[in-house]
Design an enzyme around this catalytic site. Structure first.
Site, PDB file in Angstrom:
ATOM      1  N   TYR A   1      33.731  53.905  37.521  1.00 34.77           N
ATOM      2  CA  TYR A   1      34.420  52.620  37.646  1.00 34.77           C
ATOM      3  C   TYR A   1      35.917  52.800  37.770  1.00 34.77           C
ATOM      4  O   TYR A   1      36.555  52.324  38.725  1.00 34.77           O
ATOM      5  CB  TYR A   1      34.096  51.716  36.443  1.00 34.77           C
ATOM      6  CG  TYR A   1      35.105  50.603  36.263  1.00 34.77           C
ATOM      7  CD1 TYR A   1      35.314  49.664  37.268  1.00 34.77           C
ATOM      8  CD2 TYR A   1      35.872  50.506  35.101  1.00 34.77           C
ATOM      9  CE1 TYR A   1      36.254  48.647  37.120  1.00 34.77           C
ATOM     10  CE2 TYR A   1      36.810  49.500  34.942  1.00 34.77           C
ATOM     11  CZ  TYR A   1      36.997  48.573  35.954  1.00 34.77           C
ATOM     12  OH  TYR A   1      37.931  47.585  35.806  1.00 34.77           O
TER      13      TYR A   1
ATOM     14  N   THR B   1      43.182  47.622  36.541  1.00 39.43           N
ATOM     15  CA  THR B   1      42.843  47.829  35.132  1.00 39.43           C
ATOM     16  C   THR B   1      43.659  48.959  34.522  1.00 39.43           C
ATOM     17  O   THR B   1      44.122  49.865  35.231  1.00 39.43           O
ATOM     18  CB  THR B   1      41.341  48.180  35.007  1.00 39.43           C
ATOM     19  OG1 THR B   1      41.031  48.557  33.664  1.00 39.43           O
ATOM     20  CG2 THR B   1      40.971  49.337  35.921  1.00 39.43           C
ATOM     21  N   ASP B   2      43.802  48.919  33.208  1.00 40.45           N
ATOM     22  CA  ASP B   2      44.474  50.005  32.501  1.00 40.45           C
ATOM     23  C   ASP B   2      43.639  51.277  32.492  1.00 40.45           C
ATOM     24  O   ASP B   2      44.150  52.375  32.231  1.00 40.45           O
ATOM     25  CB  ASP B   2      44.819  49.593  31.065  1.00 40.45           C
ATOM     26  CG  ASP B   2      43.621  49.132  30.242  1.00 40.45           C
ATOM     27  OD1 ASP B   2      42.483  49.139  30.767  1.00 40.45           O
ATOM     28  OD2 ASP B   2      43.819  48.732  29.082  1.00 40.45           O
ATOM     29  N   GLU B   3      42.362  51.176  32.818  1.00 38.88           N
ATOM     30  CA  GLU B   3      41.486  52.344  32.751  1.00 38.88           C
ATOM     31  C   GLU B   3      41.816  53.397  33.805  1.00 38.88           C
ATOM     32  O   GLU B   3      41.368  54.550  33.686  1.00 38.88           O
ATOM     33  CB  GLU B   3      40.023  51.917  32.863  1.00 38.88           C
ATOM     34  CG  GLU B   3      39.572  51.090  31.675  1.00 38.88           C
ATOM     35  CD  GLU B   3      38.073  50.878  31.641  1.00 38.88           C
ATOM     36  OE1 GLU B   3      37.336  51.860  31.836  1.00 38.88           O
ATOM     37  OE2 GLU B   3      37.644  49.740  31.410  1.00 38.88           O
TER      38      GLU B   3
ATOM     39  N   LYS C   1      38.578  52.110  40.946  1.00 41.36           N
ATOM     40  CA  LYS C   1      39.731  51.199  40.862  1.00 41.36           C
ATOM     41  C   LYS C   1      41.024  51.951  41.164  1.00 41.36           C
ATOM     42  O   LYS C   1      41.927  51.406  41.819  1.00 41.36           O
ATOM     43  CB  LYS C   1      39.801  50.552  39.482  1.00 41.36           C
ATOM     44  CG  LYS C   1      38.739  49.505  39.222  1.00 41.36           C
ATOM     45  CD  LYS C   1      38.827  48.330  40.179  1.00 41.36           C
ATOM     46  CE  LYS C   1      40.030  47.447  39.907  1.00 41.36           C
ATOM     47  NZ  LYS C   1      40.043  46.237  40.779  1.00 41.36           N
TER      48      LYS C   1
END
Length: 353
Positions: free
Chosen positions: A158, A132-134, A162
């Site tokens: 989260y 994810t970009d997060e 990741k």
């Protein structure tokens, strides 16, 4: 021919990927491993199972004996790893499950891949990790978009979990020589998405006549990617991507949350106006009562650690893979609304990302 293990294949992106792959690569063997938590729905794969286009296995990616059994029994030579706990709000309330699944579960898969590929001398193999970009954290409004070399700065349990899994995948390549690739994607939307996410939640609540909850001032910005475009990007990475590399997959569609909600309100009202028979199915929607969907917009207290902006620079995908999204946000959202109008399920709750 690929014997592909797809983890999390009954989830949102995973199920779309299964449908995409079955059409584009009908001779490949697909094995889906999914624990069927709240976000996994086997019925999303029902047609593929009925047509013998995949084999479904219910189980946890953290179950080492089960994972190794699947590698051995099905001669797995490719893994596409979607399985993850992925909702930020849930990670704030209960982070333990995120660390267990996203970090330890990924490590179980990597250990099995090393054992059945590297230790067995199988050179032709591929482990693709979907992230994810997060992991990159938050951007200021005028800052350049994230690139593959942007430093990690996760701001929620989260995204931290990741980021850790991304590092593990990288480590197994550099330490052991495992053939890996990673993609960090922007926010996906489209068919089969769970209703705790912003776009399906807004569409669903409009149809049910429920409040449209928007965090803070609604000006948080996200880059949106139609899920089938994401599936095409993974296909290109598997076919043309350089082993050991990371690819940022973006939709080049930056929108403020409040602007997305306003657009969806207008589009749902327009869809109902064009097909008034749907009003019998959705009698509580504002349009059925002569009101606009926007009347349901409700601002709620912002959540802790809410990142202000995400944006992906997909230049590397353009240059190395020839990848460009086929859907604009406007065309993709119409497809998503039309799908939900005919596939509505009861509310499961949620709010804006």
């Amino acid at each position: 021919m690929k014997n592909m293990l797809i983890t999390g294949g009954a989830g949102f992106i995973g199920s779309n990927f299964c449908h995409y792959w079955a059409v584009q690569h009908p001779n490949d063997k697909l094995i889906v491993l999914d624990a069927l938590t709240y976000a996994g729905h086997r019925e999303h794969l029902a047609m593929l199972e009925k047509n013998n286009q995949l084999i479904f296995v219910q189980g946890d990616i953290g179950d080492q004996p089960l994972v190794e059994k699947l590698f051995a029994e099905h001669d797995i030579n490719c893994v596409v790893h979607f399985a993850a706990e992925s909702h930020v709000d849930r990670s704030i309330d209960g982070p333990d499950a995120f660390l267990q699944t996203n970090i330890m579960g990924t490590h179980v898969l990597l250990k099995a891949a090393k054992k059945y590929w590297l230790d067995a001398g199988i050179a032709e193999h591929h482990f693709h990790h979907v992230s994810t970009d997060e992991v990159y954290g938050s951007l200021e409004t005028d800052a350049p978009a994230f690139t593959e070399s942007s430093p990690f700065a996760p701001n929620s349990p989260y995204s931290a979990s990741k980021a850790a899994s991304d590092h593990l995948v990288r480590a197994y390549h550099h330490t052991y020589g495992l053939n890996v690739t990673t993609s960090n994607c922007s926010n996906n939307y489209g068919p089969y998405q769970d209703s705790e996410k912003l776009i399906p939640l807004i569409i669903q609540n409009i149809l049910l006549g429920k409040a449209l909850p928007i965090y803070g001032d609604g000006k948080n910005i996200r880059d949106w990617l139609y899920v089938e475009d994401h599936c095409r990007a993974i296909d290109l990475i598997l076919a043309k991507g350089k082993i050991g590399e990371v690819y940022n997959v973006g939709g080049e569609n930056e929108w403020r949350n409040i602007d997305i909600v306003n657009l969806i309100c207008d589009q749902v009202d327009a869809a109902l106006a064009a097909n008034t028979q749907l009003l019998q199915q959705y009698p509580n929607t504002p349009y059925a009562k002569g009101d606009a969907a926007k009347s349901l917009i409700t601002f709620v207290k912002d959540r802790p650690g809410h990142d202000r902006r995400y944006a992906i620079d997909p230049s590397k995908c353009h240059a190395q893979l020839g990848y460009y999204p086929q859907e604009s946000f406007e065309t993709g959202i119409i497809k998503t609304i039309n799908w939900m109008l005919h596939n509505q399920k009861k509310n499961q709750g949620g709010t804006s990302k």
